[in-house]
Design a protein around this motif. Structure first.
Motif, PDB file in Angstrom:
ATOM      1  N   PRO A 268       0.886  -1.318  -0.119  1.00  0.00           N
ATOM      2  CA  PRO A 268      -0.030   0.009   0.365  1.00  0.00           C
ATOM      3  C   PRO A 268       0.734   1.206   0.143  1.00  0.00           C
ATOM      4  CG  PRO A 268       0.026  -0.833   2.270  1.00  0.00           C
ATOM      5  CD  PRO A 268       0.556  -2.187   1.144  1.00  0.00           C
ATOM      6  N   TYR A 269       0.220   2.470  -0.376  1.00  0.00           N
ATOM      7  CA  TYR A 269       0.983   3.678  -0.404  1.00  0.00           C
ATOM      8  C   TYR A 269       0.016   4.783   0.365  1.00  0.00           C
ATOM      9  CZ  TYR A 269      -1.628   4.125  -4.485  1.00  0.00           C
ATOM     10  OH  TYR A 269      -2.913   3.690  -5.745  1.00  0.00           O
ATOM     11  N   GLY A 270       0.734   6.009   0.788  1.00  0.00           N
ATOM     12  CA  GLY A 270      -0.325   6.945   1.626  1.00  0.00           C
ATOM     13  C   GLY A 270      -0.365   7.773   0.236  1.00  0.00           C
ATOM     14  N   LEU A 271      -1.661   8.355   0.373  1.00  0.00           N
ATOM     15  CA  LEU A 271      -2.899   9.206  -1.188  1.00  0.00           C
ATOM     16  C   LEU A 271      -2.802  10.608  -0.119  1.00  0.00           C
ATOM     17  CD1 LEU A 271      -2.951   9.163  -3.646  1.00  0.00           C
ATOM     18  CD2 LEU A 271      -6.064   8.494  -3.318  1.00  0.00           C
ATOM     19  N   ILE A 272      -1.720  11.572  -0.472  1.00  0.00           N
ATOM     20  CA  ILE A 272      -2.237  13.077   0.021  1.00  0.00           C
ATOM     21  C   ILE A 272      -2.500  13.790  -1.482  1.00  0.00           C
ATOM     22  CG2 ILE A 272      -0.583  14.921   0.812  1.00  0.00           C
ATOM     23  CD1 ILE A 272      -0.365  12.251   2.337  1.00  0.00           C
ATOM     24  N   GLU A 273      -3.473  14.419  -0.974  1.00  0.00           N
ATOM     25  CA  GLU A 273      -4.428  15.223  -1.862  1.00  0.00           C
ATOM     26  C   GLU A 273      -4.991  16.240  -1.112  1.00  0.00           C
ATOM     27  OE1 GLU A 273      -7.675  12.189  -4.426  1.00  0.00           O
ATOM     28  OE2 GLU A 273      -7.909  11.656  -2.095  1.00  0.00           O
ATOM     29  N   GLY A 274      -4.449  17.937  -2.172  1.00  0.00           N
ATOM     30  CA  GLY A 274      -5.054  18.750  -1.726  1.00  0.00           C
ATOM     31  C   GLY A 274      -5.367  19.308  -3.170  1.00  0.00           C
ATOM     32  N   THR A 275      -5.575  21.076  -2.391  1.00  0.00           N
ATOM     33  CA  THR A 275      -6.084  21.889  -3.441  1.00  0.00           C
ATOM     34  C   THR A 275      -5.636  23.502  -3.001  1.00  0.00           C
ATOM     35  OG1 THR A 275      -7.861  21.114  -3.580  1.00  0.00           O
ATOM     36  CG2 THR A 275      -7.966  23.645  -4.330  1.00  0.00           C
ATOM     37  N   VAL A 276      -4.708  24.467  -3.575  1.00  0.00           N
ATOM     38  CA  VAL A 276      -3.987  25.322  -3.381  1.00  0.00           C
ATOM     39  C   VAL A 276      -4.326  26.322  -3.889  1.00  0.00           C
ATOM     40  CG1 VAL A 276      -1.879  26.993  -3.081  1.00  0.00           C
ATOM     41  CG2 VAL A 276      -1.887  24.262  -2.622  1.00  0.00           C
ATOM     42  N   ARG A 277      -5.315  27.204  -3.437  1.00  0.00           N
ATOM     43  CA  ARG A 277      -5.823  28.435  -4.890  1.00  0.00           C
ATOM     44  C   ARG A 277      -5.747  30.099  -3.890  1.00  0.00           C
ATOM     45  NH1 ARG A 277     -10.059  26.336  -1.194  1.00  0.00           N
ATOM     46  NH2 ARG A 277     -11.340  25.512  -3.096  1.00  0.00           N
ATOM     47  N   ARG A 278      -6.143  30.692  -4.689  1.00  0.00           N
ATOM     48  CA  ARG A 278      -5.959  31.947  -4.805  1.00  0.00           C
ATOM     49  C   ARG A 278      -6.364  32.395  -3.840  1.00  0.00           C
ATOM     50  NH1 ARG A 278      -1.977  33.999  -8.720  1.00  0.00           N
ATOM     51  NH2 ARG A 278      -2.229  32.707 -10.209  1.00  0.00           N
ATOM     52  N   GLU A 279      -6.188  33.147  -2.261  1.00  0.00           N
ATOM     53  CA  GLU A 279      -7.076  34.284  -1.585  1.00  0.00           C
ATOM     54  C   GLU A 279      -8.651  34.770  -1.990  1.00  0.00           C
ATOM     55  OE1 GLU A 279      -5.320  36.300   1.342  1.00  0.00           O
ATOM     56  OE2 GLU A 279      -4.744  34.232   2.508  1.00  0.00           O
ATOM     57  N   ARG A 280      -9.835  34.858  -1.620  1.00  0.00           N
ATOM     58  CA  ARG A 280     -10.647  35.033  -2.541  1.00  0.00           C
ATOM     59  C   ARG A 280     -10.887  36.836  -1.585  1.00  0.00           C
ATOM     60  NH1 ARG A 280     -12.564  30.575  -1.975  1.00  0.00           N
ATOM     61  NH2 ARG A 280     -13.244  28.913  -3.928  1.00  0.00           N
ATOM     62  N   PRO A 281     -10.718  38.030  -2.686  1.00  0.00           N
ATOM     63  CA  PRO A 281     -11.030  39.427  -2.119  1.00  0.00           C
ATOM     64  C   PRO A 281     -11.964  39.331  -0.736  1.00  0.00           C
ATOM     65  CG  PRO A 281     -11.379  39.473  -4.913  1.00  0.00           C
ATOM     66  CD  PRO A 281     -11.483  37.393  -4.026  1.00  0.00           C
TER      67      PRO A 281
END
Length: 281
Positions: A268-281
C-alpha cells in the motif's frame, strides 16, 4: 411500451460519450516531421430523458460519430491540447441540438525525437492533460499526470500522532518519492503551451527546493509555486501518493546499510491530496 417513468422516480444526472479515442497525428509539411499522440474522451449532457425512459434515440448523437469527429478535426490540426478540446466541445454543443454541455478531455503522451522522422518513448511516462467543458462558455482545465519525482534526502517525518497500533519509526532523513497528478483551472485561455511549461518547471523546482517535513508541506509548496508561475490559474488540485522506499535490513547477512539500499514498495501507499487556491477578495 411505457412512455414515462413510474410515479415516484426520476432521471438524475447523466451523460454519455466515447472514451479512449487514440489519435496519432503526423505533420509532414517539412522533411523534419512532428508527431502528436493523443487520447481523447468525450462526454455529452443535455435533453436525453426520452432515450432513458423509452429508448427513443432521436436526440442521441452516436458515440461512433463522436469518435469520427475527433479524427476529422485532427486532420485539420491539433494546436494545443486545450484548443483542440475546446474546438470539439464547441462543435458538439453548437451542432447537435439536444446537447447542452460537452466535456472533452485530452491526454497527450510525449515522444522524444531521435531523428528527422524518428521518435522514442518508453511505456507509461508523464502525460499532459487538458479538459474543456463548454455550455455556451468554455471552462478550461490543464494539467499533468504520472510525473515521477524523487528526492534522495532533504525529507523528514517525525512528531506525528501515535496510538496503540503505531509501529512506524520516526526519521530525520528519508527518500521522498511520488507520482504527481496536478490540474489547474483557467479564468481564460492564454498561451497554454507557455503556461504548461512554466507550471511543470515550477512543480519540479518546488519539489526539489522544499526541505520536506511532510508530503503535505511539499504539496502546498508545489501548488503555491504553480499559481505564482501561472497568473491565469485560479487553483491547483494535486494528488501526490507517497511511493515508500524502505531501508532494507541487511543485518542478517552481516552487512550494515547506511542509507544505501532500499525496497521500493508498490503498495500500500500513502495518498496525499489537496487544493491550493488564491485567496478570495
Amino acid at each position: 411500451m411505457r412512455d414515462f417513468p413510474s410515479p415516484g422516480f426520476e432521471l438524475g444526472p447523466n451523460a454519455y460519450g466515447k472514451s479512449g479515442i487514440r489519435v496519432v497525428r503526423v505533420m509532414r509539411d517539412a522533411p523534419r516531421h512532428d508527431l502528436r499522440d493523443l487520447t481523447v474522451h468525450t462526454s455529452l449532457t443535455g435533453r436525453f430523458d426520452a432515450v432513458h425512459h423509452r429508448g427513443d434515440n432521436t436526440a442521441v448523437l452516436p458515440t461512433d460519430t463522436q469518435k469520427n469527429t475527433v479524427y476529422a478535426f485532427a486532420r485539420e490540426g491539433i494546436g494545443t491540447p486545450e484548443a483542440f478540446a475546446e474546438r470539439l466541445a464547441r462543435h458538439f454543443v453548437d451542432t447537435a441540438g439536444p446537447v447542452e454541455t460537452a466535456r472533452v478531455r485530452v491526454e497527450e503522451q510525449t515522444w522524444t525525437r531521435t531523428g528527422d522522422h524518428s521518435f522514442a518513448r518508453g511505456s507509461g511516462g508523464e502525460m499532459r492533460t487538458a479538459e474543456v467543458t463548454y455550455d455556451g462558455e468554455a471552462h478550461v482545465t490543464a494539467g499533468i499526470e504520472h510525473l515521477l519525482l524523487l528526492n534522495t534526502t532533504g525529507s523528514e517525518f517525525n512528531g506525528f500522532l501515535t496510538d496503540a497500533y503505531t509501529t512506524l519509526p520516526e526519521t530525520d532523513d528519508r527518500v521522498l518519492a511520488t507520482e504527481v497528478a496536478a490540474a489547474w483551472d483557467y479564468t481564460a485561455t492564454g498561451d497554454c503551451d507557455r503556461d504548461f511549461a512554466r507550471a511543470r518547471a515550477a512543480l519540479t523546482e518546488a519539489f526539489a527546493d522544499t526541505y520536506s517535513l511532510s508530503l503535505q508541506q511539499t504539496l502546498y509548496a508545489v501548488g503555491e509555486r504553480i499559481l505564482k508561475a501561472v497568473p491565469g490559474a485560479r487553483e491547483v488540485r494535486l494528488t501526490m501518493p507517497n511511493r515508500h522506499h524502505h531501508l532494507f535490513d541487511l543485518a542478517p547477512f552481516g552487512l550494515d546499510n547506511p542509507g544505501l539500499v532500499f525496497h521500493a514498495a508498490d503498495r500500500p501507499y500513502g495518498l496525499i491530496e489537496g487544493t491550493v487556491r488564491r485567496e478570495r477578495p
